[in-house]
Design a protein around this motif. Sequence first.
Motif, PDB file in Angstrom:
ATOM      1  N   GLY A 287      -4.141   2.738  -6.505  1.00  0.00           N
ATOM      2  CA  GLY A 287      -3.648   1.373  -6.408  1.00  0.00           C
ATOM      3  C   GLY A 287      -4.767   0.443  -5.980  1.00  0.00           C
ATOM      4  O   GLY A 287      -5.895   0.885  -5.760  1.00  0.00           O
ATOM      5  N   ALA A 288      -4.429  -0.820  -5.843  1.00  0.00           N
ATOM      6  CA  ALA A 288      -5.398  -1.796  -5.342  1.00  0.00           C
ATOM      7  C   ALA A 288      -5.605  -1.574  -3.855  1.00  0.00           C
ATOM      8  O   ALA A 288      -4.740  -1.005  -3.179  1.00  0.00           O
ATOM      9  N   HIS A 289      -6.747  -2.014  -3.348  1.00  0.00           N
ATOM     10  CA  HIS A 289      -7.052  -1.874  -1.926  1.00  0.00           C
ATOM     11  C   HIS A 289      -5.879  -2.362  -1.069  1.00  0.00           C
ATOM     12  O   HIS A 289      -5.471  -1.702  -0.105  1.00  0.00           O
ATOM     13  N   ALA A 290      -5.316  -3.500  -1.456  1.00  0.00           N
ATOM     14  CA  ALA A 290      -4.253  -4.133  -0.667  1.00  0.00           C
ATOM     15  C   ALA A 290      -2.950  -3.341  -0.710  1.00  0.00           C
ATOM     16  O   ALA A 290      -2.068  -3.539   0.139  1.00  0.00           O
ATOM     17  N   ASP A 291      -2.794  -2.427  -1.673  1.00  0.00           N
ATOM     18  CA  ASP A 291      -1.549  -1.642  -1.772  1.00  0.00           C
ATOM     19  C   ASP A 291      -1.434  -0.599  -0.664  1.00  0.00           C
ATOM     20  O   ASP A 291      -0.379  -0.007  -0.466  1.00  0.00           O
ATOM     21  N   ARG A 292      -2.536  -0.333   0.039  1.00  0.00           N
ATOM     22  CA  ARG A 292      -2.555   0.654   1.137  1.00  0.00           C
ATOM     23  C   ARG A 292      -2.054   2.037   0.687  1.00  0.00           C
ATOM     24  O   ARG A 292      -1.311   2.691   1.400  1.00  0.00           O
ATOM     25  N   LYS A 293      -2.459   2.411  -0.512  1.00  0.00           N
ATOM     26  CA  LYS A 293      -2.049   3.729  -1.009  1.00  0.00           C
ATOM     27  C   LYS A 293      -3.105   4.803  -0.759  1.00  0.00           C
ATOM     28  O   LYS A 293      -2.929   5.952  -1.141  1.00  0.00           O
ATOM     29  N   THR A 294      -4.194   4.417  -0.142  1.00  0.00           N
ATOM     30  CA  THR A 294      -5.262   5.372   0.177  1.00  0.00           C
ATOM     31  C   THR A 294      -4.723   6.515   1.026  1.00  0.00           C
ATOM     32  O   THR A 294      -3.813   6.319   1.843  1.00  0.00           O
ATOM     33  N   PHE A 295      -5.256   7.708   0.835  1.00  0.00           N
ATOM     34  CA  PHE A 295      -4.942   8.819   1.746  1.00  0.00           C
ATOM     35  C   PHE A 295      -5.880   8.695   2.941  1.00  0.00           C
ATOM     36  O   PHE A 295      -7.057   9.059   2.851  1.00  0.00           O
ATOM     37  N   PHE A 296      -5.363   8.133   4.020  1.00  0.00           N
ATOM     38  CA  PHE A 296      -6.193   7.896   5.203  1.00  0.00           C
ATOM     39  C   PHE A 296      -6.284   9.170   6.036  1.00  0.00           C
ATOM     40  O   PHE A 296      -5.588   9.335   7.040  1.00  0.00           O
ATOM     41  N   HIS A 297      -7.116  10.061   5.586  1.00  0.00           N
ATOM     42  CA  HIS A 297      -7.272  11.343   6.276  1.00  0.00           C
ATOM     43  C   HIS A 297      -8.640  11.898   5.905  1.00  0.00           C
ATOM     44  O   HIS A 297      -9.044  11.817   4.750  1.00  0.00           O
ATOM     45  N   GLY A 298      -9.329  12.491   6.879  1.00  0.00           N
ATOM     46  CA  GLY A 298     -10.610  13.117   6.568  1.00  0.00           C
ATOM     47  C   GLY A 298     -11.188  13.756   7.808  1.00  0.00           C
ATOM     48  O   GLY A 298     -10.943  13.295   8.919  1.00  0.00           O
TER      49      GLY A 298
END
Length: 422
Positions: A287-298
Amino acid sequence: MSTIADLDRQYVWHPFTQMRDWISDDPLVIERAQGNYLFDQDGRRYLDGVSSLWVTVHGHRRPEIDDAIRSQLDRVAHTTLLGLASPPAAQLAERLIRIAPPGLAKVFYSDSGSTAVEVALKMAYQYFHHRGRSRKLRFVALEQAYHGDTLGAVSVGGIELFHQLFAPLLMPCYRIPSRADALAALLAEHADQIAALIVEPIVQAAAGIQLAPTGFLRDAAELCRQHDVLLIADEVATGFGRTGRMFACEHEGVTPDLMALAKGLTGGYLPLAATLATQPIFDAFLGAHADRKTFFHGHTYTGNALACAAALASLDLFERDQVLARLPDQIARLQAELGHHILPLRAVAQIRHKGLMVGIELGPFRFEEATGARVCRAARRHGVILRPLGDVIVLMPPLSITLDEIGELVAATRAAIVETCA
Ligand SMILES: *Cc1c(COP(=O)(O)O)cnc(C)c1O
């Protein structure tokens, strides 16, 4: 001057160990290894009967893996995958997808089996969230399951001795026996709240080498598909040939939606883990950056270059040594030796095995007697390192074990059981 044993007793807190017993005892210090043998400080040698806790695949100090790590070391030991790509991480991801059950398409790296499981659980939840189904936030786990020691992994674990104490800290989850009717009934009622079923396919290792009923994995995969529930296969213990196939899922032709790998991934050399995902799961996070669909894990050491180089060399050895093609002979020999020498013993209640994973159930004996631990202690005097699960003696030799060494492993185990349980 302090000996290594002194330093250890004074400063090291060992995992899964009652330290009061430990510090009153003399620790065995392993200094080096060669092939399938470990050597202590006095030069005594021991067959590595549990593959250094289920990790060693091709034996210790394999020149091919040693060289691969050295040659990577001459380039760089570690660079981050947060914002940068790395040759061994990219090459290994391609290799893993090539050998994984068909349909798995993407590789997310981490450092241990526990983190690979945490990643799978969070991916499953977030996947449904992006599909507008955020009520799907529960997990189904099997009784007696073991998926690691971090809190998410403990939440889906079911081994009372390890997990019960932490119950107040855990997320609630559904727990079922390894039976399709139990899963079907649960999913019929609650699938709208369930993100995923997590299983150790075919063999529940830490439960004491417990085998699932034939067909359960295939039925479970089909039920999950019908109810829009993801299937997470935790192949941390079973992966990389242990059960006789590269991955245990292959025994029943199953492709999970998410698959966790660790222990044998680097041939037992370095800590590295991977969570494999299908294309549809990956796509749901785009998605777009603003959609906050990133997997925030690492994890900081994610995709470490030395570890990935070791894993690539280990996969090369699977091909060069024809490891999987040679397994049936080793498995047949192990089974025959167990049948002749262990099964007739009075102290042995049952032997369970799949591939080169064996659980010898002793007793029943009282918990306080710690019979399993005493048998493994006795096995050392016969030149074999073992580590029990309660009163289950686990044999999990490296895939590189020779037929003669299988005989040695079983003979020492027999002698230790006879001596201890006389
Ligand atoms: C060992 C194991 C884990 C945990 O792996 P760690 O690397 O010890 O965190 C998870 N799942 C299974 C099936 C395991 O056997």
